[in-house]
Design a protein around this motif. Structure first.
Motif, mmCIF file in Angstrom:
data_model
loop_
_atom_site.group_PDB
_atom_site.id
_atom_site.type_symbol
_atom_site.label_atom_id
_atom_site.label_comp_id
_atom_site.label_asym_id
_atom_site.label_seq_id
_atom_site.Cartn_x
_atom_site.Cartn_y
_atom_site.Cartn_z
ATOM 1 N N GLU A 142 58.124 15.426 11.470
ATOM 2 C CA GLU A 142 57.812 15.897 10.124
ATOM 3 C C GLU A 142 57.964 14.802 9.078
ATOM 4 N N GLU A 143 59.041 14.041 9.244
ATOM 5 C CA GLU A 143 59.326 13.064 8.192
ATOM 6 C C GLU A 143 58.441 11.823 8.318
ATOM 7 N N GLN A 144 58.269 11.182 7.180
ATOM 8 C CA GLN A 144 57.459 9.975 7.147
ATOM 9 C C GLN A 144 58.187 8.861 7.895
ATOM 10 N N ASN A 145 57.462 8.112 8.618
ATOM 11 C CA ASN A 145 58.080 7.146 9.482
ATOM 12 C C ASN A 145 57.130 5.987 9.747
ATOM 13 N N ILE A 146 57.518 4.771 9.370
ATOM 14 C CA ILE A 146 56.670 3.622 9.684
ATOM 15 C C ILE A 146 57.097 3.084 11.048
ATOM 16 N N LYS A 147 56.152 2.942 11.957
ATOM 17 C CA LYS A 147 56.515 2.549 13.312
ATOM 18 C C LYS A 147 56.292 1.063 13.592
ATOM 19 N N VAL A 166 49.603 -1.095 8.738
ATOM 20 C CA VAL A 166 50.900 -0.429 8.833
ATOM 21 C C VAL A 166 50.654 0.856 9.618
ATOM 22 N N VAL A 167 51.353 1.004 10.744
ATOM 23 C CA VAL A 167 51.134 2.175 11.591
ATOM 24 C C VAL A 167 52.357 3.094 11.525
ATOM 25 N N GLY A 168 52.103 4.375 11.369
ATOM 26 C CA GLY A 168 53.210 5.327 11.327
ATOM 27 C C GLY A 168 52.637 6.729 11.258
#
Ligand code: ASP
Ligand code: MG
Length: 451
Positions: free
Chosen positions: A304-309, A392-394
């Protein structure tokens, strides 16, 4: 029950084979799927092509070197494991048998001057047919009970040689062999990459197909986990050669992994693990040479939460811009432009448009002259080379605030040529010039990954 897949680099030498044995010992009950020893598939294909070109002598030399590398692997294994080489008799015989088979094919190709996809599949499958049988024999010589299973009996495919499609329904039955062995306390070892067509001919699933085999088997037997063992500790937050403090990503969503694969994360091709992901089987990418490292887990779950991978990039892309007042308020313009790319089989990656122009990025330049020529019909065409994609991937990009701000803040000193966000919730992509891309990747990595 788990399915463990070991890739070519993990199958490279006797030391790695011994590592594999100790990894497997801790993970039974399991089914093993293995690649050919590293480089062998390439050598086999090269030998076939040489024979076709009439260089039969050189083709035979390659066959000889494939034989020698496998014999030497067995010799080293015996030495290091301190086992009796007589125990590996049937492994040595298997090498002789398959190399004779290879030589017969090469002879046939040389005589006819013709290499059919069917023959090429027979030849390229030899790497896995060798490695899987030899590894199983080595397991047994080391006192650990394994059984070799011919993948032709498990993976049933159509007859599209070189890129065969497996019959996923039949797998439910044919994998019964594997689960029976596991229930009897043995470890089944099978080769990845190949299967059998309905008429019994050997087919292959396409290069890198062993991951696919492992994933299909995992799905069919309802495995608890699929472990892909390779020579790196999973997928990284950026290319460690450019960003030395990049770290392995503990958990990543399948679609994020697919985004990264486009940028050349060579660890695995997500399409090949789709069956396992569809069946909700977690896929772990692990390092044979650092087995305690947790690696990366790929799941179908979306947080659910935003997350940059990760920060990913790709050098040497080319931008094509078409400017035409005919585009203004007109319909069908883009359709016609894209038809040209389709005709030339050129995949388009990014697209940005204004009212009177459209810019597209491509990462191949074969056919570029022809492309320019054909696009001229639609407007003025300009081409920019030596550009790079930085991404930027996430996840949850669309809901979150402030990401663009941070991206552009971090890249304040770098001119940005193109921006794309919003077509998926998974990335923000920029185009900058090649010579700035390493700095750009480091700056973004610092922004999103330093404490
Ligand atoms: N050995 C095959 C290849 O090199 C399949 C694989 O390793 O996945 O393509
Ligand atoms: Mg591979």
């Amino acid at each position: 029950m788990r399915v463990l897949k070991f890739g070519g680099t993990s199958m490279g030498d006797a030391d790695s084979w011994r590592k594999i044995i100790s990894i497997v010992k801790e993970r039974t009950p399991c089914v093993l799927v293995v690649s050919a020893t590293s480089g062998t598939t390439n050598l086999l294909i090269e030998a076939a092509e040489l024979a076709e070109k009439g260089n039969y002598k050189r083709a035979l030399e390659l066959a000889g070197s494939i034989k020698e590398r496998h014999n030497s692997l067995l010799r080293q294994f015996t030495e290091k494991e301190g086992c009796d080489s007589k125990q590996l008799r049937s492994a040595y015989d298997h090498i002789d048998l398959l190399i004779e088979e290879l030589e017969r094919y090469l002879n046939g190709i040389g005589t006819l001057g013709e290499l059919t996809p069917r023959t090429l599949d027979r030849i390229s499958s030899i790497g896995e047919r060798l490695s899987s049988k030899l590894l199983a024999e080595c397991f047994n010589a080391a006192g650990f009970v394994a059984v070799h299973i011919d993948s032709g009996e498990v993976i049933k495919t159509d007859d599209a040689f070189g890129q065969a499609t497996p019959d996923r329904q039949q797998l439910k039955t044919t994998t019964g062999k594997l689960t029976n062995e596991v229930q009897s306390g043995r470890v089944p070892v099978m080769g990845g990459f190949y299967g059998n067509a309905p008429d019994g001919n050997i087919t292959t699933l396409g290069r890198g197909g062993s991951d696919f085999t492992a994933s299909l088997v995992a799905e069919a037997i309802g495995a608890d986990a699929l472990e892909i063992w390779t020579d790196v500790s999973g997928m990284y937050t950026c290319d460690p050669r450019v960003v030395p403090d990049a770290t392995s990503i503990p958990e990543i969503n399948f679609h994020e992994a697919a985004e990264l694969a486009y940028f050349g994360a060579r660890v695995l091709h997500p399409a090949t693990i789709q069956p396992a992901v569809d069946a909700d089987i977690p896929v772990q990418v692990k390092n044979t040479f650092q087995p305690d490292h947790p690696g990366t887990t790929i799941t179908s779950e979306l947080k659910e939460e935003q997350n940059i991978k990760a920060i990913a990039f790709k050098r040497d892309i080319t931008l094509i811009t078409i400017t035409s007042s005919r585009m203004l308020m007109a319909y069908g313009f883009l359709a016609r432009v894209f038809t040209v790319f389709e005709q030339l089989k050129l995949p388009v990656d990014l697209v940005t448009t204004s009212e009177v122009s459209v810019t597209m990025s491509i990462d191949r330049t074969d056919g570029l002259d022809e492309l320019k020529e054909r696009l001229k019909e639609y407007g003025e065409v300009s081409v920019e080379h030596r550009q790079a994609l930085l991404c930027v991937v996430g996840n949850n990009f669309l809901k979150s605030r402030g990401i663009a701000n941070r991206v552009f803040g971090a890249l304040a000193d770098i001119p940005v040529r193109m921006i794309s966000q919003g077509s998926s919730d998974m990335n923000l992509s920029l185009v900058i010039s090649n010579d700035k891309v390493e700095d750009g990747a480091r700056q973004l990595h610092r922004e999103f990954f330093s404490e």
